[in-house]
Design an enzyme around this catalytic site. Structure first.
Site, PDB file in Angstrom:
ATOM      1  N   ALA A 101       0.813  -1.226   0.000  1.00 44.21           N
ATOM      2  CA  ALA A 101       0.000   0.000   0.000  1.00 44.21           C
ATOM      3  C   ALA A 101       0.842   1.270   0.000  1.00 44.21           C
ATOM      4  O   ALA A 101       0.325   2.343   0.319  1.00 44.21           O
ATOM      5  CB  ALA A 101      -0.934  -0.005   1.203  1.00 44.21           C
ATOM      6  N   ALA A 102       2.103   1.164  -0.372  1.00 45.14           N
ATOM      7  CA  ALA A 102       2.988   2.323  -0.292  1.00 45.14           C
ATOM      8  C   ALA A 102       2.474   3.506  -1.117  1.00 45.14           C
ATOM      9  O   ALA A 102       2.517   4.661  -0.676  1.00 45.14           O
ATOM     10  CB  ALA A 102       4.395   1.944  -0.740  1.00 45.14           C
ATOM     11  N   GLY A 103       1.972   3.219  -2.322  1.00 43.23           N
ATOM     12  CA  GLY A 103       1.450   4.294  -3.164  1.00 43.23           C
ATOM     13  C   GLY A 103       0.223   4.956  -2.558  1.00 43.23           C
ATOM     14  O   GLY A 103       0.052   6.178  -2.650  1.00 43.23           O
ATOM     15  N   ASP A 104      -0.643   4.160  -1.936  1.00 44.97           N
ATOM     16  CA  ASP A 104      -1.830   4.706  -1.286  1.00 44.97           C
ATOM     17  C   ASP A 104      -1.448   5.574  -0.094  1.00 44.97           C
ATOM     18  O   ASP A 104      -2.036   6.639   0.136  1.00 44.97           O
ATOM     19  CB  ASP A 104      -2.742   3.576  -0.814  1.00 44.97           C
ATOM     20  CG  ASP A 104      -3.258   2.726  -1.961  1.00 44.97           C
ATOM     21  OD1 ASP A 104      -3.336   3.254  -3.086  1.00 44.97           O
ATOM     22  OD2 ASP A 104      -3.584   1.549  -1.723  1.00 44.97           O
TER      23      ASP A 104
END
Length: 305
Positions: free
Chosen positions: A252-255
């Site tokens: 979920a790094a982009g989120d």
């Protein structure tokens, strides 16, 4: 004064397994772990924005199954208002089956459930929920007609629009919608879908960024994975370089990056400050397993900075 954020996207349950590698077609790999996390790009972004200092409410459509109930409780525990969510009797929440390898790369199989049943009529009927908000943070997970209707309503109320174009529509995003979007954050794959330009290095990323601007998007922010994020600052290319950390899970790094960015923006930070805050939150999150469970506290991010 803190600006209020309306987040619209999908919420789902993530069913996650970690293994040495992701199976090839027809192959079975045994692993000794299985974990369940609340997820969905919209859910992740809204929780990240809330935990990292934002005032957030959420809008989507859920079902009446146990997963929908669990997700509602999880969002509320993280400070996200769920008062305006629509619940469809007999429908189910979305489910994502995620495999993560030893290099922290993931492969995802996803069914959206009730999230995909949100219609433009639903959005218009709920237009009053935009009234007390200043920022719309939105993904392309919901049906595109509903997404575009939400963006039009947000702009009619002078809101800042922040878009995560995932999953990127193969036909692109209409020019009349693009020019209503203040910030768009595609990754390399989404950028290529939207511009037709393969992002292979900083030069091609810059060409893609200019192509996005030519399509009407005011401030594109192209996520380059381990190479950072490229945007335009004072008319010049600006690369926010990544932090040097050893990732465990990048699910979920982009989120978390976008949720942190939105939170910082809602608190009056400059573009450069928002990018630094966002990259730090995202980097810290990769050192812990899970999606929402990996979101760092605002104190942890500030200490790291």
């Amino acid at each position: 004064m803190k600006n209020k954020i309306l987040c619209m996207g999908c919420i789902n349950i993530d069913l996650v397994m970690y293994a040495s590698r992701i199976p090839r077609p027809g192959e079975t790999i045994e692993t000794d772990n299985f974990q369940t996390f609340p997820g969905g790009k919209g859910g992740n972004q809204s929780v990240a924005a809330s935990i990292l200092g934002g005032d957030v409410k959420f809008f989507t459509k859920l079902g009446t199954d146990d997963y929908s109930k669990q997700l509602t409780i999880a969002q509320k525990k993280c400070g996200v208002s769920m008062d305006d969510v629509l619940y469809l009797d007999g429908a189910t929440a979305g489910i994502a089956m995620i495999m993560v390898d030893e290099n922290a790369q993931n492969s995802i199989l996803y069914t959206p459930g009730a999230n995909r049943m949100l219609t433009p009529d639903d959005v218009r009927a709920s237009s009053h929920i935009f009234d007390d908000c200043d920022i719309l943070e939105i993904t392309m997970e919901s049906p595109k007609e509903a997404v575009y209707e939400a963006i039009k309503i947000a702009k009619s109320k002078n809101m800042i629009v922040i878009m995560d174009p995932a999953p990127a529509p193969k036909e692109g995003i209409p020019a009349e919608i693009a020019e209503l979007v203040d910030f768009i954050k595609p990754n390399e794959t989404e950028t290529e879908i939207l511009t037709g330009i393969a992002v292979t290095d900083e030069i091609s990323a810059w060409k893609s960024l200019k192509a996005l601007q030519a399509k009407g998007f005011r401030t594109p922010i192209i996520s380059l994975g381990g190479k950072g994020a490229l945007t335009v600052l004072d008319g010049e290319a600006y690369l926010e370089r990544p932090l040097n950390v050893k990732p465990i899970d990048t699910t979920a790094a982009g989120d978390i990056f976008l949720g942190a960015f939105t939170s910082a923006l809602s608190n009056g930070k400059s573009l450069k400050e928002c990018l630094k805050f966002a990259k730090t939150a995202a980097a810290i999150s990769t050192m812990k397993k899970g999606a929402q469970s990996s979101i760092p506290s605002i104190q942890a991010v500030e200490a790291f900075l």
